[in-house]
Design a protein around this motif. Structure first.
Motif, PDB file in Angstrom:
ATOM      1  N   ASN A 167      41.185  53.422-125.799  1.00  0.00           N
ATOM      2  CA  ASN A 167      42.586  53.017-125.860  1.00  0.00           C
ATOM      3  C   ASN A 167      43.480  54.265-125.861  1.00  0.00           C
ATOM      4  OD1 ASN A 167      45.147  52.035-127.656  1.00  0.00           O
ATOM      5  ND2 ASN A 167      44.251  50.380-126.458  1.00  0.00           N
ATOM      6  N   GLN A 211      46.375  56.375-130.974  1.00  0.00           N
ATOM      7  CA  GLN A 211      45.495  57.136-131.873  1.00  0.00           C
ATOM      8  C   GLN A 211      44.723  56.178-132.787  1.00  0.00           C
ATOM      9  OE1 GLN A 211      47.296  59.582-134.944  1.00  0.00           O
ATOM     10  NE2 GLN A 211      45.757  61.147-134.586  1.00  0.00           N
ATOM     11  N   GLU A 212      45.436  55.155-133.274  1.00  0.00           N
ATOM     12  CA  GLU A 212      44.826  54.080-134.056  1.00  0.00           C
ATOM     13  C   GLU A 212      45.846  52.946-134.091  1.00  0.00           C
ATOM     14  OE1 GLU A 212      44.142  55.588-138.014  1.00  0.00           O
ATOM     15  OE2 GLU A 212      46.260  55.954-138.365  1.00  0.00           O
ATOM     16  N   GLY A 213      45.493  51.802-134.638  1.00  0.00           N
ATOM     17  CA  GLY A 213      46.493  50.744-134.742  1.00  0.00           C
ATOM     18  C   GLY A 213      45.901  49.359-134.678  1.00  0.00           C
ATOM     19  N   ILE A 237      39.052  50.677-128.906  1.00  0.00           N
ATOM     20  CA  ILE A 237      38.393  51.819-129.554  1.00  0.00           C
ATOM     21  C   ILE A 237      39.191  53.095-129.278  1.00  0.00           C
ATOM     22  CG2 ILE A 237      36.799  52.434-127.677  1.00  0.00           C
ATOM     23  CD1 ILE A 237      34.659  52.468-130.147  1.00  0.00           C
ATOM     24  N   ALA A 238      39.241  53.960-130.292  1.00  0.00           N
ATOM     25  CA  ALA A 238      40.072  55.165-130.207  1.00  0.00           C
ATOM     26  C   ALA A 238      39.236  56.403-129.888  1.00  0.00           C
ATOM     27  CB  ALA A 238      40.789  55.372-131.536  1.00  0.00           C
ATOM     28  N   MET A 240      37.324  57.971-132.716  1.00  0.00           N
ATOM     29  CA  MET A 240      36.096  57.238-133.105  1.00  0.00           C
ATOM     30  C   MET A 240      34.943  57.634-132.185  1.00  0.00           C
ATOM     31  SD  MET A 240      37.900  53.552-133.516  1.00  0.00           S
ATOM     32  CE  MET A 240      39.278  53.337-134.651  1.00  0.00           C
ATOM     33  N   ARG A 300      46.032  60.961-124.298  1.00  0.00           N
ATOM     34  CA  ARG A 300      45.405  60.751-125.612  1.00  0.00           C
ATOM     35  C   ARG A 300      44.043  61.448-125.680  1.00  0.00           C
ATOM     36  NH1 ARG A 300      46.828  60.563-130.216  1.00  0.00           N
ATOM     37  NH2 ARG A 300      48.439  59.084-129.573  1.00  0.00           N
ATOM     38  N   ASP A 355      43.125  64.322-128.380  1.00  0.00           N
ATOM     39  CA  ASP A 355      42.134  64.082-129.419  1.00  0.00           C
ATOM     40  C   ASP A 355      40.762  64.674-129.088  1.00  0.00           C
ATOM     41  OD1 ASP A 355      44.080  62.959-130.914  1.00  0.00           O
ATOM     42  OD2 ASP A 355      43.516  60.879-130.565  1.00  0.00           O
TER      43      ASP A 355
END
Ligand code: PGA
Length: 254
Positions: free
Chosen positions: A67, A70-72, A78-79, A82, A115, A119
């Protein structure tokens, strides 16, 4: 200038965690310690076991999607963080199956690329025309648009992390690979598009991989082309013997 050679296996939705570990055990030891870059894009639940089984080898494990957030609150997504913690070092983004079956647009893929870079995952960005677009001589228009929209406005340093994959949709899973000459002409065009966005120097640094029905006996001629820096292999990556053969044939080229 040396961009190196990459052989990337894309397992798609095949192999459980146990099968992933068994597969890595069965790869040819010479393929596991190859001097070229050998990457495996595995299902999410196989990332951790594959990364563990790959310890002490040169294999690099990655994911096939993620995704852009970052998170949510995104049920079922899945980020990047992770994936990274599970052992992934790269992620395939914009594969034609994601575009076609799951409606992913260039704008969405662009956000995912940003992203991934932020990350700490190396993005392998897929572009390519379908059969009708090739028939209508739209290949270059399609590639130019996908490259411009997916790779727009990245900073120079991030851009150097990107791997591009030219995957003509008509060649994926059809057994009908592009000839090395057709692929080379598309690759040279992709490199020119990157040069227009980021300059010649950056364009010369970006690996561009070919994907679409690659087999052990077709890989050598593909990799011999000046703008083809490796291959993205679907079906033929599922059998450890066939994939090992592709790696060893690729290694013998340069
Ligand atoms: P294929 O798939 O090798 O089975 O054609 C390539 C891909 O989808 O990346």
């Amino acid at each position: 200038m040396s961009r190196g050679i990459y052989v990337v296996g894309n397992w798609k939705m095949y192999k459980t965690a146990q099968q992933a570990a068994d597969y890595i055990d069965e790869l040819d030891p010479a393929a596991k310690t190859s001097s070229i870059s050998v990457y495996l894009a595995v299902p999410f639940t196989s990332i951790h076991p594959a990364a563990r089984a790959a310890k002490g080898t040169h294999l690099v494990v990655g994911a096939q999607n993620m995704n852009d957030a970052q998170e949510g609150a995104f049920t079922g997504e899945i980020a990047a963080l992770m994936l990274k913690e599970a052992g992934a070092e790269f992620v395939i983004l914009g594969h034609s199956e994601r575009r076609r079956l799951f409606g992913e647009t260039d704008a969405f893929i662009h956000k995912k690329i940003q992203r991934a870079l932020k990350d700490g995952l190396r993005p392998i960005v897929c572009v390519g025309e379908d059969a009708q677009e090739r028939e209508e001589r739209l290949t270059e228009d399609v590639l130019k648009k996908q490259i411009a929209e997916c790779l727009a406005s990245l900073d120079e340093e991030s851009m150097k992390q990107v791997v591009l994959a030219y995957e003509p949709v008509w060649a994926i899973g059809t057994g009908k690979s592009a000839t090395a000459e057709i692929a080379e002409s598309a690759h040279a065009f992709c490199r020119q598009c990157i040069a227009e966005l980021y300059g010649e120097e950056t364009a010369e640094l970006i690996p561009i991989l070919y994907g679409g029905s690659v087999k052990p006996d077709t890989v050598t001629h593909l990799i011999e082309q000046p703008d083809i820096d490796g291959v993205l292999v679907g079906g033929a990556s599922l059998d450890p013997k066939t994939f090992s053969e592709i790696v060893l044939n690729s290694e013998s080229v340069k």
